[in-house]
Write a protein that holds these residues in place. Structure first.
Motif, short mmCIF file in Angstrom:
data_model
loop_
_atom_site.label_atom_id
_atom_site.label_comp_id
_atom_site.label_asym_id
_atom_site.label_seq_id
_atom_site.Cartn_x
_atom_site.Cartn_y
_atom_site.Cartn_z
N SER A 149 -97.35 70.53 54.05
CA SER A 149 -96.11 70.18 53.38
C SER A 149 -95.10 71.33 53.32
O SER A 149 -93.91 71.09 53.12
N SER A 150 -95.54 72.57 53.48
CA SER A 150 -94.64 73.71 53.42
C SER A 150 -95.34 74.94 53.99
O SER A 150 -96.57 74.96 54.12
N CYS A 151 -94.55 75.97 54.26
CA CYS A 151 -95.14 77.24 54.69
C CYS A 151 -95.87 77.89 53.52
O CYS A 151 -96.89 78.55 53.71
N THR A 152 -95.36 77.67 52.30
CA THR A 152 -96.02 78.22 51.12
C THR A 152 -97.44 77.67 51.01
O THR A 152 -98.40 78.43 50.81
N ALA A 153 -97.59 76.35 51.17
CA ALA A 153 -98.92 75.74 51.15
C ALA A 153 -99.76 76.26 52.32
O ALA A 153 -100.97 76.51 52.18
N GLU B 39 -100.34 85.50 59.23
CA GLU B 39 -98.92 85.76 59.46
C GLU B 39 -98.05 84.75 58.71
O GLU B 39 -98.31 83.55 58.76
N ASP B 40 -97.02 85.28 58.05
CA ASP B 40 -95.95 84.46 57.50
C ASP B 40 -94.89 84.37 58.58
O ASP B 40 -94.07 85.28 58.74
N ALA B 41 -94.94 83.28 59.34
CA ALA B 41 -94.01 83.11 60.46
C ALA B 41 -92.90 82.12 60.10
O ALA B 41 -92.38 81.41 60.95
N ALA B 42 -92.52 82.11 58.79
CA ALA B 42 -91.45 81.20 58.34
C ALA B 42 -90.16 81.44 59.12
O ALA B 42 -89.37 80.52 59.31
N HIS B 43 -89.96 82.69 59.58
CA HIS B 43 -88.74 83.01 60.35
C HIS B 43 -89.03 83.05 61.84
O HIS B 43 -88.15 83.44 62.61
N ALA B 44 -90.24 82.76 62.25
CA ALA B 44 -90.69 83.20 63.57
C ALA B 44 -91.18 82.09 64.50
O ALA B 44 -91.98 82.34 65.39
N PHE C 299 -96.04 78.56 59.57
CA PHE C 299 -94.64 78.30 59.91
C PHE C 299 -93.99 77.41 58.85
O PHE C 299 -94.68 76.68 58.15
N SER C 300 -92.65 77.48 58.80
CA SER C 300 -91.89 76.65 57.86
C SER C 300 -90.89 75.78 58.62
O SER C 300 -90.25 76.24 59.57
N PHE C 301 -90.75 74.53 58.15
CA PHE C 301 -89.73 73.63 58.70
C PHE C 301 -88.71 73.30 57.62
O PHE C 301 -88.07 72.24 57.65
N THR D 109 -83.32 75.20 56.26
CA THR D 109 -82.51 76.25 56.87
C THR D 109 -83.22 76.99 58.00
O THR D 109 -82.63 77.88 58.61
N LYS D 110 -84.46 76.66 58.27
CA LYS D 110 -85.23 77.44 59.24
C LYS D 110 -84.90 77.02 60.68
O LYS D 110 -84.17 76.07 60.90
N ASN D 111 -85.47 77.69 61.68
CA ASN D 111 -85.07 77.47 63.07
C ASN D 111 -85.45 76.09 63.62
O ASN D 111 -84.82 75.60 64.53
C1 LIG Z 1 -88.82 80.05 53.69
C2 LIG Z 1 -89.86 81.05 53.57
C3 LIG Z 1 -91.14 80.73 53.10
C4 LIG Z 1 -91.47 79.43 52.48
O1 LIG Z 1 -91.34 78.35 53.32
P1 LIG Z 1 -91.49 76.88 52.67
O2 LIG Z 1 -91.74 76.02 53.88
O3 LIG Z 1 -90.19 76.57 52.00
O4 LIG Z 1 -92.62 76.89 51.74
C5 LIG Z 1 -92.12 81.71 53.14
N1 LIG Z 1 -91.86 82.94 53.58
C6 LIG Z 1 -90.64 83.29 54.02
C7 LIG Z 1 -90.43 84.68 54.53
C8 LIG Z 1 -89.59 82.37 54.01
O5 LIG Z 1 -88.37 82.74 54.39
#
Ligand SMILES: *Cc1c(COP(=O)(O)O)cnc(C)c1O
Length: 411
Positions: free
Chosen positions: A68-72, A168-173, A192-194, A197-199
């Protein structure tokens, strides 16, 4: 996604605002979501399975698990490492709060690390320095800030950790390459995050990729209540009703509506990334003609995903960062800041108070200077011209002001 958008129209400008972010949802994604909504099956199902397959192919991973999210994703990935409660997890002091909440909710203890002033993320030196001060750590969450490729292997070595203890936190990657490898298989699990605002925007959503089949199996179970494999199939015609609960799960599955949007978005992803690369080059050219603005660093190797374009407002610019943002907003251009260092937030301040004393001199020095400019594939060449004309104008008026102030004093 109301929060990053300001709805006030300036009195001074007749031109349309340039918002900080604008999610582009492709025609294919719109059609696919309508098809799923009409299908009678709207939660996790066959679209999710297909999206996972498509995404795994994009990054070259064995497994992709949609959530559901990158946080999860980060919380699940860390739980998959099966560390003892309270184990120490190193991560950047300059990251999104959710990434550190994920560490806390996985039952682990975040250890925050200072950053490199150029890349705005930890490097091997800041990591080694933190480990010297706080002692050994059990795991690390590596961020690829703004889409800049973090040298995952080097950082793991600096932390004294095997790659199997790195997430890895690849929310930007989405679209970052470290060396010649797409981010997605370099560590135990990549998240990864969708987010809107992400890519690769879906609105909300996340993905875990891994080559480790144990991590993958665990993540598949935890994301949906700890239920046995393919629990979503139990409502399909003819499927059995029985399921097993084998671990304490959470509710973090992705819906078929989100997955259908994601698949439609993927068809445009590489074109959007090309546009981001072109925008970064154009922004660099414009920025180089303005005194007092420092641009983002480019990697020596690998590929930057250009999720954000972060500039630093230096003293020579004539006004500070806060004024830069508020005056640009008056001129119709909305900016943001990534990120407020976490030790400036009351919750993390309290957490740090329980740990060995740490300081974050680079984050403290850099934070008052950083601004994220509007940066997305839908930014047209005209919008780019307008944005940089407004910044030029701001710089000119800032340069005139000290002289005006002097005139007022001497008059
Ligand atoms: C956006 C972001 C998250 C969280 O992503 P979600 O999908 O909104 O949970 C985590 N880490 C970084 C660096 C982010 O920019």
């Amino acid at each position: 996604m109301g929060w990053p958008l300001k709805l006030v129209q300036p009195e001074s400008s007749s031109q349309p605002r340039i918002p900080f972010a604008k999610a582009e949802i492709s025609a294919e994604a719109q059609a696919a979501s309508a098809r799923v909504l009409a299908s009678g099956w709207i939660t996790t199902g066959p679209e999710v399975v297909e999206f996972e397959r498509d995404f795994a192919a994009l990054v070259g991973a064995e497994h992709a698990i949609a959530v559901s999210s990158c946080t999860a994703a980060i919380e699940i990935a860390l739980r998959a490492l099966r560390l003892p409660r309270g184990a120490k997890v190193l991560t950047s002091v300059m990251t999104f709060c959710g990434a550190v909440h994920a560490i806390v909710h996985a039952g682990l203890e975040p250890v925050l690390v200072d950053i490199n002033a150029g890349t705005l993320m930890p490097d091997a030196d800041t990591v080694a320095d933190a480990v010297r001060r706080v002692g050994p750590v059990d795991a690390m969450v590596v961020i690829h800030f703004a889409g800049f490729p973090a040298p995952v292997e080097e950082m793991a070595a600096a932390a004294g950790l095997p790659l199997s203890r790195v997430v890895e936190d690849a929310a930007h990657a989405v679209g970052t390459k470290v060396g010649t490898d797409w981010v997605g298989t370099l560590s135990a699990a990549t998240c990864f995050s969708f987010y809107a605002t992400k890519n690769l925007p879906i609105g909300e959503g996340g993905m875990i990729t891994t080559d480790d089949s144990d991590v993958a199996a665990y993540a598949r179970q935890v994301r949906i209540h700890g239920m046995s494999h393919d629990a979503w199939k139990r409502y399909l015609p003819g499927a059995g009703w029985r399921y097993g609960v084998e671990v304490a799960g959470i509710k973090a599955n992705m819906t078929d509506v989100q997955a259908a949007i994601g698949r439609g978005q993927l068809q445009h992803f590489l074109d959007w990334q090309d546009r981001r690369q072109g925008l970064a080059e154009a922004f660099d050219r414009r920025l180089s003609r303005i005194a007092g603005l420092t641009g983002p660093q480019w990697p020596d190797q690998g590929l930057h995903a250009w999720h954000l374009y972060v500039v630093q407002v230096m003293p020579e610019f004539g006004i500070g960062r806060d004024e830069f943002i508020s005056r640009l907003a008056e001129r119709g251009v909305d900016c943001s800041v990534h990120f407020i260092p976490l030790h400036h937030q009351p919750y993390f301040e309290q957490l740090l108070a329980t740990q060995a004393p740490q300081s974050f001199p680079v984050a403290d020095a850099v934070f008052p200077r950083i601004v994220s400019l509007p940066f997305y594939p839908g930014l047209t060449d005209d919008m780019v011209d307008r944005l940089w004309e407004e910044i030029d104008g701001l710089r000119e008026s800032a340069a005139r002001e000290p002289r005006l102030a002097q005139l007022r004093v001497t008059a």
